[in-house]
Design an enzyme around this catalytic site. Sequence first.
Site, mmCIF file in Angstrom:
data_model
loop_
_atom_site.group_PDB
_atom_site.id
_atom_site.type_symbol
_atom_site.label_atom_id
_atom_site.label_comp_id
_atom_site.label_asym_id
_atom_site.label_seq_id
_atom_site.Cartn_x
_atom_site.Cartn_y
_atom_site.Cartn_z
ATOM 1 N N GLU A 56 0.809 -1.229 -0.075
ATOM 2 C CA GLU A 56 0.053 -0.018 0.013
ATOM 3 C C GLU A 56 0.728 1.145 0.069
ATOM 4 O O GLU A 56 0.805 2.324 -0.572
ATOM 5 C CB GLU A 56 -0.987 0.079 1.117
ATOM 6 C CG GLU A 56 -2.041 -1.164 1.076
ATOM 7 C CD GLU A 56 -1.500 -2.312 1.654
ATOM 8 O OE1 GLU A 56 -2.239 -3.251 1.710
ATOM 9 O OE2 GLU A 56 -0.092 -2.658 2.074
ATOM 10 N N PRO A 263 5.155 -16.695 0.422
ATOM 11 C CA PRO A 263 3.650 -16.641 0.743
ATOM 12 C C PRO A 263 3.590 -15.084 1.310
ATOM 13 O O PRO A 263 4.352 -14.362 1.836
ATOM 14 C CB PRO A 263 3.607 -17.399 2.150
ATOM 15 C CG PRO A 263 5.084 -17.571 2.535
ATOM 16 C CD PRO A 263 5.911 -17.574 1.312
ATOM 17 N N ARG A 264 2.183 -14.746 1.063
ATOM 18 C CA ARG A 264 1.550 -13.646 1.605
ATOM 19 C C ARG A 264 2.160 -13.456 2.925
ATOM 20 O O ARG A 264 2.270 -12.314 3.332
ATOM 21 C CB ARG A 264 0.222 -13.517 1.359
ATOM 22 C CG ARG A 264 -0.659 -12.151 1.588
ATOM 23 C CD ARG A 264 0.032 -11.000 0.839
ATOM 24 N NE ARG A 264 -0.971 -10.092 0.895
ATOM 25 C CZ ARG A 264 -0.448 -8.633 0.255
ATOM 26 N NH1 ARG A 264 0.437 -8.727 -0.496
ATOM 27 N NH2 ARG A 264 -1.358 -7.576 0.340
ATOM 28 N N MET A 304 9.909 -10.780 4.685
ATOM 29 C CA MET A 304 9.203 -9.452 4.150
ATOM 30 C C MET A 304 10.221 -8.694 3.254
ATOM 31 O O MET A 304 11.426 -8.264 3.571
ATOM 32 C CB MET A 304 8.649 -8.934 5.208
ATOM 33 C CG MET A 304 7.624 -9.566 5.911
ATOM 34 S SD MET A 304 5.995 -9.800 5.044
ATOM 35 C CE MET A 304 5.328 -8.173 5.155
ATOM 36 N N GLY A 305 9.547 -7.668 2.535
ATOM 37 C CA GLY A 305 10.273 -7.021 1.733
ATOM 38 C C GLY A 305 11.100 -7.267 0.738
ATOM 39 O O GLY A 305 12.118 -6.178 0.283
ATOM 40 N N GLU A 333 3.689 -5.070 -10.752
ATOM 41 C CA GLU A 333 5.060 -5.537 -10.102
ATOM 42 C C GLU A 333 5.818 -6.650 -11.188
ATOM 43 O O GLU A 333 7.068 -6.332 -11.386
ATOM 44 C CB GLU A 333 5.148 -5.745 -8.724
ATOM 45 C CG GLU A 333 4.612 -4.556 -7.668
ATOM 46 C CD GLU A 333 4.716 -4.987 -6.411
ATOM 47 O OE1 GLU A 333 5.362 -6.138 -6.160
ATOM 48 O OE2 GLU A 333 3.928 -4.350 -5.701
#
Length: 432
Positions: A56, A263-264, A304-305, A333
């Site tokens: 976001e 994974p999310r 993450m990231g 993306e």
Amino acid sequence: MLSYRILLSLAAPGLALLLLRDRPFARERLGLSGTSNGPERPRPPAIWLHGASNGELASARPLIERLLARRPDLCIVATSNSRTGRALVESWALPRVSARLAPYDYRWALRLFIGRWRPRALILIESELWPNRILEMARRDRPVLLLGARLSARSAARWQRMPALARRLTGAIAYLSAQDPASMDRFATLGLAPERRGPVIDLKAFAPAARPDAADLNALAPLLPRARTLLAASTHEGEEAPILEAFARRWRADPQARLVLAPRHPRRAAQIAALIERAGLGHATRSNGGLPGSERPVLLADTMGEMALWYALAGVSFIGGSLVDKGGHTPFEPAAAGSAILHGPHVANFAAVYGALDRAGAAEGVAGADGLCAALAALDGAEQTRRAACAREVLAGLRAEAPGPDTLIDALEGLMGAPAPTPPAEKEPGNG
């Protein structure tokens, strides 16, 4: 509204435990963190911008940069629900932008935060409908804007079970620009007045492509041959098993094939590791520094990231949230990274975009393990390159036809009115 506040009260003990485990950021969660320019210096008026996490906030970056350029009298405090989102904003090193974890949605914490930052407006990105946050700002006659707004059919049905609260929230939103027509229609059904509806604008279409870490890219590229590497991006529960089944077949036909499974929610890593083992595949785990290879063809990307890194390494990306009914994640993306796009049947979050990509032969929908296995067999290096180039062309055309972030800034300025004078310096406890 009473039922929501009761839920917050019931959640308080759990949140208190989280604060004990996250002490460096406890002040921010409680609304006690002040500005980053010191307690004695005047501060420019602030815009409060909030996004849940990396995706976001990354989509909001073009909006932030244009707003800073057009309004040198303003600063921005960007809040996130996650440390990684906070770190992302800090990594931009943009002038007049401060990164914080969002205060909890308790009225007393919000009043402390608003009292310190004195935001002239609140911009919420995508689906961040926090009732107290919205109502506290509206009560002060500070405009609340919801940009890139997304509301699934399932979420809309939940809000329709609370019609009084839904009407209060939509009545407090001064301006809403949805990311797709279906979301706008759902907000209208909940009570959003016509004069508060802006054009449909997908902020992700204008976000710059994230750049992977060069050292990580160079280290992993020899281990993940791009034309033979599949990325399963932002997968949800129920998706990994058919993806692993399809990849296992592919790997038996081509032992050089590799899978990056991202994974999310990385907290599901242990569950996913068990699924990988059940599929008869060896794997390396990213958080442990593991490396893929001939005996470990799957890399479990439980960090993450790093999605930009995985898109850069994969010749093909299967976009998660689409084999199960989550609405699908962004195709912008992978297209920007030159990765060919596969997706499942559930792409309501980006229905128009995926429709345009599929019609042009730039993306392909698959229904399960059999379809994914067949699609992978047909995607050699040349076809991957062709589809990725076609996807970039299609998405560039969609961007050219759509109104952009400046339209949203025009709306914000219209709601805020003339620039406010800089307030006098005041002493605050600590510098947060």
